[in-house]
Scaffold this active site. Structure first.
Site, PDB file in Angstrom:
ATOM      1  N   GLY A  74     -12.710  22.938  11.120  1.00  0.00           N
ATOM      2  CA  GLY A  74     -12.780  22.525   9.713  1.00  0.00           C
ATOM      3  C   GLY A  74     -13.477  21.186   9.560  1.00  0.00           C
ATOM      4  O   GLY A  74     -14.249  20.960   8.616  1.00  0.00           O
ATOM      5  N   GLN A 176      -6.641  23.899   3.591  1.00  0.00           N
ATOM      6  CA  GLN A 176      -5.206  24.125   3.355  1.00  0.00           C
ATOM      7  C   GLN A 176      -4.962  25.171   2.264  1.00  0.00           C
ATOM      8  O   GLN A 176      -3.823  25.358   1.844  1.00  0.00           O
ATOM      9  CB  GLN A 176      -4.533  22.812   2.953  1.00  0.00           C
ATOM     10  CG  GLN A 176      -4.493  21.774   4.067  1.00  0.00           C
ATOM     11  CD  GLN A 176      -3.493  22.092   5.171  1.00  0.00           C
ATOM     12  OE1 GLN A 176      -2.618  22.954   5.013  1.00  0.00           O
ATOM     13  NE2 GLN A 176      -3.623  21.410   6.292  1.00  0.00           N
ATOM     14  N   CYS A 322      -2.857  14.208  12.266  1.00  0.00           N
ATOM     15  CA  CYS A 322      -3.618  13.273  13.091  1.00  0.00           C
ATOM     16  C   CYS A 322      -3.119  11.841  12.917  1.00  0.00           C
ATOM     17  O   CYS A 322      -3.281  11.020  13.803  1.00  0.00           O
ATOM     18  CB  CYS A 322      -5.102  13.368  12.780  1.00  0.00           C
ATOM     19  SG  CYS A 322      -5.447  14.025  11.177  1.00  0.00           S
TER      20      CYS A 322
HETATM   21  N1  PLP Z   1      -9.299  19.331   6.076  1.00  0.00           N
HETATM   22  C1  PLP Z   1      -7.989  19.443   5.846  1.00  0.00           C
HETATM   23  C2  PLP Z   1      -7.494  19.411   4.429  1.00  0.00           C
HETATM   24  C3  PLP Z   1      -7.096  19.580   6.902  1.00  0.00           C
HETATM   25  O1  PLP Z   1      -5.788  19.682   6.663  1.00  0.00           O
HETATM   26  C4  PLP Z   1      -7.603  19.595   8.228  1.00  0.00           C
HETATM   27  C5  PLP Z   1      -6.677  19.670   9.395  1.00  0.00           C
HETATM   28  O2  PLP Z   1      -5.589  19.163   9.376  1.00  0.00           O
HETATM   29  C6  PLP Z   1      -8.987  19.500   8.417  1.00  0.00           C
HETATM   30  C7  PLP Z   1      -9.803  19.363   7.322  1.00  0.00           C
HETATM   31  C8  PLP Z   1      -9.583  19.530   9.779  1.00  0.00           C
HETATM   32  O3  PLP Z   1      -9.629  20.839  10.295  1.00  0.00           O
HETATM   33  P1  PLP Z   1      -9.763  21.067  11.875  1.00  0.00           P
HETATM   34  O4  PLP Z   1      -8.437  20.761  12.462  1.00  0.00           O
HETATM   35  O5  PLP Z   1     -10.148  22.501  12.037  1.00  0.00           O
HETATM   36  O6  PLP Z   1     -10.853  20.161  12.350  1.00  0.00           O
END
Ligand code: PLP
Length: 385
Positions: A74, A176, A322
């Site tokens: 993502g 999400q 994170c």
């Molecule tokens: N965008 C949102 C709203 C997220 O919650 C997350 C992951 O927590 C991401 C982007 C990032 O996605 P990915 O973990 O696949 O890099």
């Protein structure tokens, strides 16, 4: 009823891989190991699998297969959307202050504009309008907030962008959203949309960027020219196949799953509110997704709470995954105007497709006791000093 050893209530961080998705991916770690960029039969077999997965994803998005770009996650989809437009068209990016760092950091580092939100974490439409002018080429507004679960009125956002910056492209981070909202509706309102497989029962390390036909993006990864020159790199065939299967099931079962999850979430929140004095929901239920149970518990520091919950077999988080473990209140709560004191007692519980009544029973046994323990320690410390 048997009590589970672990109640996993952190579906916003990641979801368990759906068994059907796991089954779908396994052959691609065995006999079907081909590289889809080649031309012989083994390669063609892998390419067929990627093409079929693309058709499925396109069906769930209500778009053409050529509008689906497979990415490594993502985060990469968000970067490709924003940087891809900025590098192709120049100009400035705009986003709300509560975006995931995958968007916020890209916009900030590119010298873009960050706008405020309301007390529920939804972009302030007046502030957005004021930040838009002909220099703006891309606006990025998340469909669902990963921390508090607030749902954006994307139709209203699109109308503001059309009025104030008609040439700007609209991107939504829908990472999400996939479990909760029909993605056809969302894709129909934007030019670019990001997804991440591990948030809807697929594996980690694979994502999608929907790119409306006719939009030219400057790639951020160059090399083999895969994905019609938009994203170089050998395809993660197993991940792509599993993601498509997970999305297909998510789409097919959405109505039933959301109704069931909403009941579980309501029981969880009502139970905590009744048992923990002073507990408040951060965002009211009518503006957020059915799986979100974000609460502020006064007199509790979330770090200690998460530790006690983990010890008792309840998996929860405080800020986004994170940032979890950091003692600073999250940028999302700060952006919403939640006081530092209140934000430090925030807990994010997120219910999902594998959650059971037994999980909720277990959480409702554990959470009030953990809060009590922390509060009585604080009183003890106060008496001693
Ligand atoms: N965008 C949102 C709203 C997220 O919650 C997350 C992951 O927590 C991401 C982007 C990032 O996605 P990915 O973990 O696949 O890099």
């Amino acid at each position: 009823m048997s009590t589970p050893t672990v109640a996993y209530l952190d579906h916003a961080a990641t979801t368990p891989v759906r068994p059907e998705a796991l089954e779908a991916m396994l052959p691609f770690y065995g006999a079907r190991f081909g590289n889809p960029s080649g031309s012989h039969r083994v390669a063609r077999d892998a390419r067929r699998a990627v093409d079929e997965a693309r058709d499925v994803v396109a069906g769930c998005l209500g778009c053409r297969p050529s509008e689906v770009v497979f990415t490594g996650c993502g985060t990469e989809a968000d970067s490709l959307a924003i940087l891809g437009v900025l590098r192709a068209r120049g100009g400035v990016a705009v986003c709300p202050s509560v975006e995931h760092h995958a968007v916020l950091d890209v916009v900030s580092h590119s010298g873009g504009r960050v706008v405020g939100v309301d007390r529920f974490g939804r972009v302030d439409l007046d502030a957005l309008g004021a930040a838009l002018d002909p220099a703006v080429t891309v606006v990025s507004v998340m469909a669902v907030n990963n921390e508090v679960g607030a749902i954006t009125d994307l139709a209203a956002v699109a109308a503001v962008v059309r009025r104030h910056a008609p040439n700007a492209l609209l991107h939504t981070d829908a990472v999400q959203a996939a479990t909760w909202i029909d993605l056809r509706t969302l894709a129909g309102m934007v030019d670019l949309l990001s997804l991440s497989a591990h948030k809807f029962g697929g594996p980690k390390g694979v994502g999608v960027l929907y790119v409306r036909n006719g939009i030219a993006l400057e790639p951020i990864l160059r090399g083999g020219g895969q994905e019609h020159e938009r994203r170089s790199g050998t395809h993660n065939v197993a991940g792509i196949v599993a993601m498509a299967e997970a999305l297909r099931l998510t789409d097919e079962r959405r109505t039933d799953d959301v109704a069931r999850i909403r009941m579980l979430r309501d029981r969880l929140v009502d139970g905590v509110l009744a048992a923990v004095e002073g507990a408040v929901e951060t965002v009211p239920r009518n503006v957020k997704i059915a799986g979100s149970a974000h609460m502020c518990l006064p007199g509790v520091d979330s770090e200690s709470l998460l530790f006690l919950l983990d010890d008792a077999g309840v998996c929860a988080s405080a800020a986004s995954a994170c940032a979890s473990g950091a003692m600073e209140p999250s940028h999302v709560l700060a952006g919403m105007g939640v006081s530092r004191e209140r934000a430090l007692g925030a807990v994010r519980l997120t219910v999902g497709y594998t959650t059971t009544d037994a999980d909720i029973d277990h959480a409702l046994q554990v959470i009030p006791a953990a809060v009590e323990r922390i509060r009585s320690r604080a009183v003890g410390r106060g008496a001693a000093s």
